[in-house]
Design a protein around this motif. Structure first.
Motif, mmCIF file in Angstrom:
data_model
loop_
_atom_site.group_PDB
_atom_site.id
_atom_site.type_symbol
_atom_site.label_atom_id
_atom_site.label_comp_id
_atom_site.label_asym_id
_atom_site.label_seq_id
_atom_site.Cartn_x
_atom_site.Cartn_y
_atom_site.Cartn_z
ATOM 1 N N MET A 248 -32.360 43.736 -38.528
ATOM 2 C CA MET A 248 -33.473 44.561 -38.081
ATOM 3 C C MET A 248 -34.278 43.809 -37.029
ATOM 4 S SD MET A 248 -34.629 45.857 -41.888
ATOM 5 C CE MET A 248 -34.509 44.176 -42.527
ATOM 6 N N THR A 249 -35.135 44.535 -36.321
ATOM 7 C CA THR A 249 -35.983 43.935 -35.298
ATOM 8 C C THR A 249 -37.407 44.437 -35.452
ATOM 9 O OG1 THR A 249 -34.153 43.789 -33.717
ATOM 10 C CG2 THR A 249 -36.377 43.645 -32.819
ATOM 11 N N LEU A 250 -38.341 43.502 -35.421
ATOM 12 C CA LEU A 250 -39.757 43.838 -35.336
ATOM 13 C C LEU A 250 -40.154 43.625 -33.882
ATOM 14 C CD1 LEU A 250 -42.530 44.521 -36.533
ATOM 15 C CD2 LEU A 250 -42.795 42.094 -37.094
ATOM 16 N N LYS A 251 -40.387 44.701 -33.155
ATOM 17 C CA LYS A 251 -40.578 44.619 -31.715
ATOM 18 C C LYS A 251 -41.971 44.120 -31.370
ATOM 19 C CE LYS A 251 -37.161 48.182 -30.613
ATOM 20 N NZ LYS A 251 -36.892 49.480 -29.937
ATOM 21 N N GLY A 252 -42.020 43.201 -30.380
ATOM 22 C CA GLY A 252 -43.277 42.689 -29.867
ATOM 23 C C GLY A 252 -43.673 43.419 -28.605
ATOM 24 N N ALA A 253 -44.713 42.942 -27.964
ATOM 25 C CA ALA A 253 -45.178 43.565 -26.727
ATOM 26 C C ALA A 253 -44.134 43.444 -25.627
ATOM 27 C CB ALA A 253 -46.498 42.923 -26.281
ATOM 28 N N ARG A 254 -43.343 42.342 -25.662
ATOM 29 C CA ARG A 254 -42.252 42.125 -24.720
ATOM 30 C C ARG A 254 -41.019 41.717 -25.505
ATOM 31 N NH1 ARG A 254 -46.602 39.497 -22.453
ATOM 32 N NH2 ARG A 254 -45.788 37.468 -23.116
ATOM 33 N N PRO A 255 -39.817 41.929 -24.941
ATOM 34 C CA PRO A 255 -38.587 41.597 -25.685
ATOM 35 C C PRO A 255 -38.557 40.163 -26.195
ATOM 36 C CG PRO A 255 -38.046 42.909 -23.754
ATOM 37 C CD PRO A 255 -39.511 42.605 -23.652
ATOM 38 N N GLU A 256 -39.073 39.198 -25.405
ATOM 39 C CA GLU A 256 -39.040 37.806 -25.843
ATOM 40 C C GLU A 256 -39.969 37.551 -27.021
ATOM 41 O OE1 GLU A 256 -41.751 37.983 -22.151
ATOM 42 O OE2 GLU A 256 -39.870 38.869 -22.855
ATOM 43 N N GLN A 257 -40.827 38.519 -27.350
ATOM 44 C CA GLN A 257 -41.728 38.381 -28.493
ATOM 45 C C GLN A 257 -41.208 39.102 -29.734
ATOM 46 O OE1 GLN A 257 -45.409 39.889 -26.819
ATOM 47 N NE2 GLN A 257 -46.048 37.850 -26.158
ATOM 48 N N ASN A 258 -39.995 39.634 -29.646
ATOM 49 C CA ASN A 258 -39.411 40.299 -30.802
ATOM 50 C C ASN A 258 -39.164 39.301 -31.931
ATOM 51 O OD1 ASN A 258 -39.385 42.634 -29.310
ATOM 52 N ND2 ASN A 258 -37.173 42.740 -29.060
ATOM 53 N N THR A 259 -39.243 39.796 -33.158
ATOM 54 C CA THR A 259 -38.856 39.027 -34.331
ATOM 55 C C THR A 259 -37.572 39.636 -34.881
ATOM 56 O OG1 THR A 259 -41.167 38.533 -34.880
ATOM 57 C CG2 THR A 259 -39.532 38.241 -36.625
ATOM 58 N N GLU A 260 -36.508 38.826 -34.928
ATOM 59 C CA GLU A 260 -35.228 39.291 -35.466
ATOM 60 C C GLU A 260 -35.175 38.984 -36.955
ATOM 61 O OE1 GLU A 260 -33.393 41.096 -33.570
ATOM 62 O OE2 GLU A 260 -34.554 40.665 -31.765
#
Length: 221
Positions: A129-141
């Motif tokens: 799953m992915t917890l999306k951040g404001a930008r892709p590099e800030q996503n939590t996998e």
């Protein structure tokens, strides 16, 4: 004539010596600038090669989970790990999309109950799953690494190359020693040893929350 040539040769040698010594004094021209060492890559196994448990049934993951142990080198936990508060996570299937899960995390802050509301987006691989951040590099996998659905679950969280591993339980009763040992082994594989394991209280969990403190945010640890 020979004497004149000798004098000329001596002058040329002296000039060359002077030029050479000047270059040595002003060596900044020829000396290479020091290069900064590239930053070391974190010793963390990439989340994309951390396999989820086989044949994950995400529907069986729904419901309430109590946080028992967190393995992390998060600076906040290292500094405040002895003051962590009881934390409970509730997973709920989304009513609007088959590809997302609603996540509610309740914990205390300044003696008040807070609720963190998030949305996990499921990937094509069950258990990822992915917890999306404001930008892709800030996503939590996020990867569901181990679970039996009824008593425990081990979840991996990776953000910007840093790994946090959490052990959740269905109830706050005692957990079997083999599961605890397995969690320690999984943490050590990610270079997170026993010194970075933080136990969470198993009592006094939040029930109702102060509505003024219901927030949406991305966790830093």
């Amino acid at each position: 004539m020979a004497a004149a040539w000798c004098r000329i040769l001596v002058v040329v040698v002296l000039l060359m010596s002077l030029l050479g010594s000047t270059a040595a004094v002003g060596g900044a021209v020829s000396r290479p600038r020091p290069q900064r060492r590239p930053p070391k890559k974190p010793k963390v196994e990439p989340i994309d090669v951390t396999p989820p448990a086989p044949d994950i049934d995400i529907q069986q993951m729904m419901g309430t989970w109590y946080l028992l142990i967190t393995a992390s080198k998060c600076p906040y936990l290292i500094k405040h790990g002895t003051k962590v508060e009881p934390t409970v996570m509730t997973l709920t299937a989304s009513s609007t999309s088959d590809s997302t899960i609603s996540v509610s995390t309740k914990t205390r802050h300044n003696h008040q109950c807070w609720e963190i509301q998030q949305v996990y987006t499921m990937s094509e691989t069950p258990g990822r799953m992915t917890l999306k951040g404001a930008r892709p590099e800030q996503n939590t996998e996020i990867v569901i690494g181990e679970t039996d659905y009824t008593s425990y679950a081990v979840l991996y969280y990776q953000k910007r190359g840093k790994m946090t591993i959490k052990l959740y339980v269905r109830s706050v009763g005692e957990l079997s020693e083999p599961v605890l040992s397995k969690f320690e082994q999984l943490s050590e594989r990610q270079n997170v040893g026993l010194a970075y394991l933080f136990s969470f209280p198993t009592y006094s969990h939040c029930g109702d929350v102060d509505r003024n403190h219901v927030i949406n945010c991305v966790p830093t640890c």
